[in-house]
Scaffold this motif. Sequence first.
Motif, mmCIF file in Angstrom:
data_model
loop_
_atom_site.group_PDB
_atom_site.id
_atom_site.type_symbol
_atom_site.label_atom_id
_atom_site.label_comp_id
_atom_site.label_asym_id
_atom_site.label_seq_id
_atom_site.Cartn_x
_atom_site.Cartn_y
_atom_site.Cartn_z
ATOM 1 N N HIS A 1 97.776 29.930 23.282
ATOM 2 C CA HIS A 1 97.240 29.312 24.495
ATOM 3 C C HIS A 1 96.880 30.385 25.524
ATOM 4 O O HIS A 1 95.794 30.339 26.111
ATOM 5 N N CYS A 2 97.771 31.346 25.715
ATOM 6 C CA CYS A 2 97.506 32.433 26.668
ATOM 7 C C CYS A 2 96.253 33.204 26.271
ATOM 8 O O CYS A 2 95.430 33.547 27.138
ATOM 9 N N THR A 3 96.107 33.462 24.986
ATOM 10 C CA THR A 3 94.946 34.213 24.501
ATOM 11 C C THR A 3 93.670 33.395 24.647
ATOM 12 O O THR A 3 92.653 33.902 25.117
ATOM 13 N N SER A 4 93.715 32.122 24.260
ATOM 14 C CA SER A 4 92.509 31.292 24.325
ATOM 15 C C SER A 4 92.063 31.073 25.772
ATOM 16 O O SER A 4 90.873 30.938 26.041
ATOM 17 N N PHE B 1 94.266 34.674 29.714
ATOM 18 C CA PHE B 1 95.132 34.950 30.858
ATOM 19 C C PHE B 1 95.237 36.446 31.089
ATOM 20 O O PHE B 1 95.355 37.225 30.137
ATOM 21 N N ASP B 2 95.233 36.847 32.353
ATOM 22 C CA ASP B 2 95.526 38.247 32.673
ATOM 23 C C ASP B 2 97.041 38.439 32.548
ATOM 24 O O ASP B 2 97.784 37.484 32.309
ATOM 25 N N TYR B 3 97.499 39.686 32.704
ATOM 26 C CA TYR B 3 98.924 39.970 32.483
ATOM 27 C C TYR B 3 99.838 39.145 33.386
ATOM 28 O O TYR B 3 100.864 38.635 32.945
ATOM 29 N N ASN B 4 99.487 38.996 34.638
ATOM 30 C CA ASN B 4 100.356 38.260 35.569
ATOM 31 C C ASN B 4 100.412 36.781 35.233
ATOM 32 O O ASN B 4 101.490 36.170 35.265
ATOM 33 N N THR B 5 99.283 36.191 34.900
ATOM 34 C CA THR B 5 99.258 34.770 34.543
ATOM 35 C C THR B 5 99.999 34.542 33.237
ATOM 36 O O THR B 5 100.749 33.578 33.090
ATOM 37 N N ARG B 6 99.799 35.460 32.276
ATOM 38 C CA ARG B 6 100.508 35.365 30.991
ATOM 39 C C ARG B 6 102.024 35.444 31.219
ATOM 40 O O ARG B 6 102.790 34.668 30.638
ATOM 41 N N LYS B 7 102.455 36.353 32.072
ATOM 42 C CA LYS B 7 103.882 36.499 32.358
ATOM 43 C C LYS B 7 104.435 35.204 32.961
ATOM 44 O O LYS B 7 105.477 34.711 32.530
ATOM 45 N N GLY C 1 103.936 40.436 30.851
ATOM 46 C CA GLY C 1 102.626 39.907 30.515
ATOM 47 C C GLY C 1 101.879 40.812 29.572
ATOM 48 O O GLY C 1 100.819 40.456 29.064
ATOM 49 N N ASN C 2 102.420 41.999 29.333
ATOM 50 C CA ASN C 2 101.672 42.978 28.550
ATOM 51 C C ASN C 2 102.230 43.236 27.155
ATOM 52 O O ASN C 2 101.532 43.795 26.322
ATOM 53 N N LEU C 3 103.459 42.857 26.873
ATOM 54 C CA LEU C 3 104.021 43.049 25.535
ATOM 55 C C LEU C 3 103.650 41.875 24.638
ATOM 56 O O LEU C 3 103.374 40.779 25.123
ATOM 57 N N LEU C 4 103.671 42.113 23.343
ATOM 58 C CA LEU C 4 103.388 41.062 22.369
ATOM 59 C C LEU C 4 104.693 40.660 21.675
ATOM 60 O O LEU C 4 105.633 41.445 21.613
ATOM 61 N N PRO C 5 104.751 39.451 21.125
ATOM 62 C CA PRO C 5 105.988 39.023 20.462
ATOM 63 C C PRO C 5 106.258 39.752 19.153
ATOM 64 O O PRO C 5 107.373 39.724 18.656
ATOM 65 N N ASP C 6 105.249 40.389 18.590
ATOM 66 C CA ASP C 6 105.457 41.157 17.368
ATOM 67 C C ASP C 6 104.510 42.349 17.346
ATOM 68 O O ASP C 6 103.677 42.503 18.231
ATOM 69 N N ASN C 7 104.656 43.166 16.340
ATOM 70 C CA ASN C 7 103.815 44.358 16.233
ATOM 71 C C ASN C 7 102.832 44.241 15.071
ATOM 72 O O ASN C 7 102.436 45.228 14.478
ATOM 73 N N ASN C 8 102.419 43.023 14.757
ATOM 74 C CA ASN C 8 101.504 42.804 13.630
ATOM 75 C C ASN C 8 100.191 43.558 13.787
ATOM 76 O O ASN C 8 99.649 44.053 12.800
ATOM 77 N N LEU C 9 99.651 43.640 15.014
ATOM 78 C CA LEU C 9 98.389 44.364 15.204
ATOM 79 C C LEU C 9 98.527 45.819 14.776
ATOM 80 O O LEU C 9 97.652 46.363 14.101
ATOM 81 N N ILE C 10 99.624 46.441 15.174
ATOM 82 C CA ILE C 10 99.844 47.840 14.812
ATOM 83 C C ILE C 10 100.078 47.968 13.313
ATOM 84 O O ILE C 10 99.508 48.838 12.658
ATOM 85 N N GLU C 11 100.907 47.104 12.767
ATOM 86 C CA GLU C 11 101.186 47.181 11.333
ATOM 87 C C GLU C 11 99.913 46.975 10.512
ATOM 88 O O GLU C 11 99.708 47.635 9.503
ATOM 89 N N ASN C 12 99.063 46.057 10.944
ATOM 90 C CA ASN C 12 97.804 45.844 10.226
ATOM 91 C C ASN C 12 96.886 47.055 10.330
ATOM 92 O O ASN C 12 96.154 47.367 9.397
ATOM 93 N N SER C 13 96.924 47.729 11.474
ATOM 94 C CA SER C 13 96.037 48.885 11.633
ATOM 95 C C SER C 13 96.495 50.075 10.797
ATOM 96 O O SER C 13 95.682 50.903 10.414
#
Length: 183
Positions: A35-38, A41-47, A99-111
């Motif tokens: 939902h935040c991504t769709s 949201f900026d970092y403050n709104t996401r937080k 607001g800036n951290l992700l719940p997992d590191n999948n993006l990094i692991e995929n890269s």
Amino acid sequence: MAHARRYFIDALEDDRNRAEHALQQIQLLYEIEQHCTSQQFDYNTRKDYRLEKAVPVLSALGIWMTDQYAQVLPKSPIGQALAYSIKRWAKLSLYARTGNLLPDNNLIENSIRPIALGRKNHLFAGSHEAAKRSAMLYSLLGTCKMHRTNPTEWLADVLAIVAEYPVNKIKDLLPHNWKPTQN
């Protein structure tokens, strides 16, 4: 969170009810992120949204896991899933208070997956120093990819100016800070 989730998936055959409950709660957390991504949201709104929606889910799930762990065999798959998550729960939950951290590191692991898959091919870099240089280059190119920086343009520009660039400003040439020079 992705690793914790994997343990619960592995525990489905052992204790379907507990594993499914944990997986449903983790899925709620990922729906909050979606939902935040769709909504872009900026970092403050996401937080703020996470504090309202995700923190209560995380708190309740943490309490539930602790209660359930006392009722299962520690060496069972569900016991291992609970133990893994409980031990790391404060760190796994930390993202929801920012607001800036992700719940997992999948993006990094995929890269880095191509690097991991090619690990055997990279055993013979020539020397330890050559292997370190290769690792640095992979990291820099991965950073380009993450920040949607064209790696060819970045590398060509940086190589053309790095020799004369002030050492105290070298961080400006990193892919996430880089601004193309006007030649």
